[in-house]
Design an enzyme around this catalytic site. Structure first.
Site, PDB file in Angstrom:
ATOM      1  N   ARG B 193       0.991  -1.081  -0.287  1.00  0.00           N
ATOM      2  CA  ARG B 193       0.342  -0.164  -0.028  1.00  0.00           C
ATOM      3  C   ARG B 193       1.027   1.180  -0.175  1.00  0.00           C
ATOM      4  O   ARG B 193       0.969   2.020   0.629  1.00  0.00           O
ATOM      5  CB  ARG B 193      -1.057  -0.091   1.516  1.00  0.00           C
ATOM      6  CG  ARG B 193      -0.621  -0.035   2.658  1.00  0.00           C
ATOM      7  CD  ARG B 193      -1.744  -0.350   3.515  1.00  0.00           C
ATOM      8  NE  ARG B 193      -0.569  -1.008   4.643  1.00  0.00           N
ATOM      9  CZ  ARG B 193      -0.907  -1.160   5.946  1.00  0.00           C
ATOM     10  NH1 ARG B 193      -1.496  -0.203   6.375  1.00  0.00           N
ATOM     11  NH2 ARG B 193      -0.376  -1.867   6.385  1.00  0.00           N
ATOM     12  N   ASN B 194       2.190   1.058  -0.428  1.00  0.00           N
ATOM     13  CA  ASN B 194       3.240   2.167  -0.267  1.00  0.00           C
ATOM     14  C   ASN B 194       3.538   2.371  -2.130  1.00  0.00           C
ATOM     15  O   ASN B 194       4.037   1.663  -2.478  1.00  0.00           O
ATOM     16  CB  ASN B 194       3.733   1.921   0.321  1.00  0.00           C
ATOM     17  CG  ASN B 194       3.465   2.474   1.998  1.00  0.00           C
ATOM     18  OD1 ASN B 194       3.178   3.509   1.883  1.00  0.00           O
ATOM     19  ND2 ASN B 194       4.035   1.974   3.269  1.00  0.00           N
TER      20      ASN B 194
END
Lengths: 78, 382
Positions: B193-194
């Site tokens: 999620r980065n």
């Protein structure tokens, strides 16, 4: 299978040969009446079933294959 | 290794349809439940097979068994209940068609009602998140939801209106087809999620050393302030893959899903979803799906011991850092040098640098990736 269902755990008693029970207990260094024994045997069986299941393929029919192929081409994955 | 079966044995999907005028009139007369954005995402994930073998929202037997044993009632591994919350006065009869509509009253799906039941929010919080602390984002969401759950299989899913990132979104049927076309047999899933820093790249390439390909599957959807925006993550990954990965070694596709921050329990769900995409392995790092200090740093790795029948193998990684003495990426497992020689990949540090318009050092992030991030006028969620 003895077929006796014990509520509420929904578990069924299974008759195993005594030498096999001893062998398994020796392997995990616990008593056969230890709760972990049942978990251990259940996990061995789950693993065995999972390995048999994964030897099959999940197939799609020709029409669906064509539809998938066309979309993958359109968006640049093929 | 054999190509993995979908979870529970079969990929259960439901085609999105355009309803006819007469069908829309029928839907108008059916009992209805207004659903939130996350439930809508869940519906589409069930329909595309990402959540196979679920065909709808869980009944009480599955719900209780998941809380108690981390398995569906039929013994299939499953760690987080999938519930449809409804107002406490909601009524329908067995077999009734229930229309699920969004906040604007627009139909999203139809469900065949099977039962409704009450849940204990505290029990849910304790069993799923391991805490009743309302400061935990998952617990807060649980406390805000209704105690009434409605169960039933989906019978109809309407074509989604929000088609963000459609060209970067693949369904499990598509990834399974694609992996076979590429001749891949061992595929490692990478959940993220980065935007990717060097540590992420190192994990992915370590996995690639033994696998045929990697499936990079960034999660998009609701985020916290300070998180990278979805389009930034996707563009950053495209830059990384284009410049630093061998051709045909990566499939990049996004996953629309709302993080639960349930740590170990969620790691298992992440693995199940990637198994449905056709992956044979999943990379699990330090504090996977964690938040704050609610979970031990490697709890999300330890839980896999309880699922010998999961059907997807976890690949565990320690925390990576750049070591000045080693002159490269290392982890505690392979580097003997003290912390003073180590540069840790801190998300907070990265965010501060980007907010100041600075380019992080190349030991931290590839320059091409940094450039993409800096080219976005506002790369973070506000």
């Amino acid at each position: 299978l003895s077929g006796q269902i014990t509520e509420p755990e929904q578990k069924v008693e299974v008759a195993l040969p005594t030498p096999l029970v001893k062998k398994i207990a020796d392997m995990i260094h616990i008593s056969p009446v230890d709760a972990r024994f049942a978990d251990y045997v259940a996990n061995i069986l789950r693993e065995a079933i999972a390995s048999r299941e994964s030897s099959h393929f999940d197939r799609v029919d020709d029409a669906e294959s064509e539809e998938i192929r066309a979309r993958l081409k359109k968006i640049g994955y093929l | 290794m054999a190509f993995p079966l979908p979870h529970g044995g079969r990929l259960l999907t439901l085609k999105e349809t355009h309803p006819s005028e007469s069908r829309l009139k029928e839907i108008d007369s059916e009992p209805r439940i207004v659903i939130d954005g996350e439930t809508s995402i869940t519906i589409y994930n069930i329909a595309s097979g990402i959540l196979s073998p679920l065909r709808g929202f869980m009944g009480e037997a599955d719900y209780l068994n998941v809380l108690k044993s981390m398995r569906l009632a039929d013994d299939t591994p499953w760690t987080i209940p999938i519930l449809l919350h409804a107002p406490s006065d909601f009524k329908a009869g067995l077999g009734d068609e229930v229309s699920l509509v969004d906040g604007q009253g627009i139909p999203v799906a139809t469900l065949e009602f099977s039962e409704s039941y009450r849940i204990s929010k505290q029990e849910f919080a304790n069993k799923v998140y391991g805490t009743e602390d309302a400061a935990h984002p998952g617990v807060a969401k649980t406390y805000a939801a209704s105690e009434t759950a409605v169960a039933g299989n989906l019978t109809e899913v309407l074509v989604r209106r929000d088609r963000q990132f459609e060209d970067a979104t693949l369904s499990p049927r598509e990834t399974r087809y694609l992996f076979r076309q590429k001749g891949w047999r061992e595929i490692v899933a990478f959940q993220t999620r980065n935007a990717p820093h060097i540590g992420h790249e190192y994990v992915q390439k370590t996995a690639l050393a033994f696998a045929d390909g990697i499936f990079i599957n960034p999660v998009i959807g609701k985020k916290k302030p300070g998180d990278f925006k979805d389009d930034v993550i996707l563009d950053a990954y495209k830059a990384l893959v284009k410049n630093y990965y061998p051709a045909d070694s990566v499939v990049l596709s996004i996953l629309n899903y709302e993080m639960q921050y349930a740590g170990p329990k969620e790691a298992i769900m992440h693995a199940i979803m990637r198994k449905n995409f056709g992956c044979t392995h999943i990379a699990i790092g330090r504090d996977h799906a964690g938040v704050g200090n609610y979970y031990g740093p490697y709890a999300a790795q330890e839980i896999f011991k309880e699922f010998p029948d999961l059907g997807i193998e976890p690949v565990f990684f320690k925390e990576f850092f750049y070591c000045n003495k080693c002159g490269g990426i290392a982890s505690e497992k392979i580097c003997p040098h003290p912390e003073s020689d180590r540069l840790t990949f801190s998300g907070t540090k990265l965010r501060k640098m980007f907010q100041a318009g600075e380019t992080p050092p190349k030991e931290f992030m590839r320059p091409e990736v940094s450039r993409v991030i800096l080219s976005h006028p506002s790369p973070f969620v506000e």
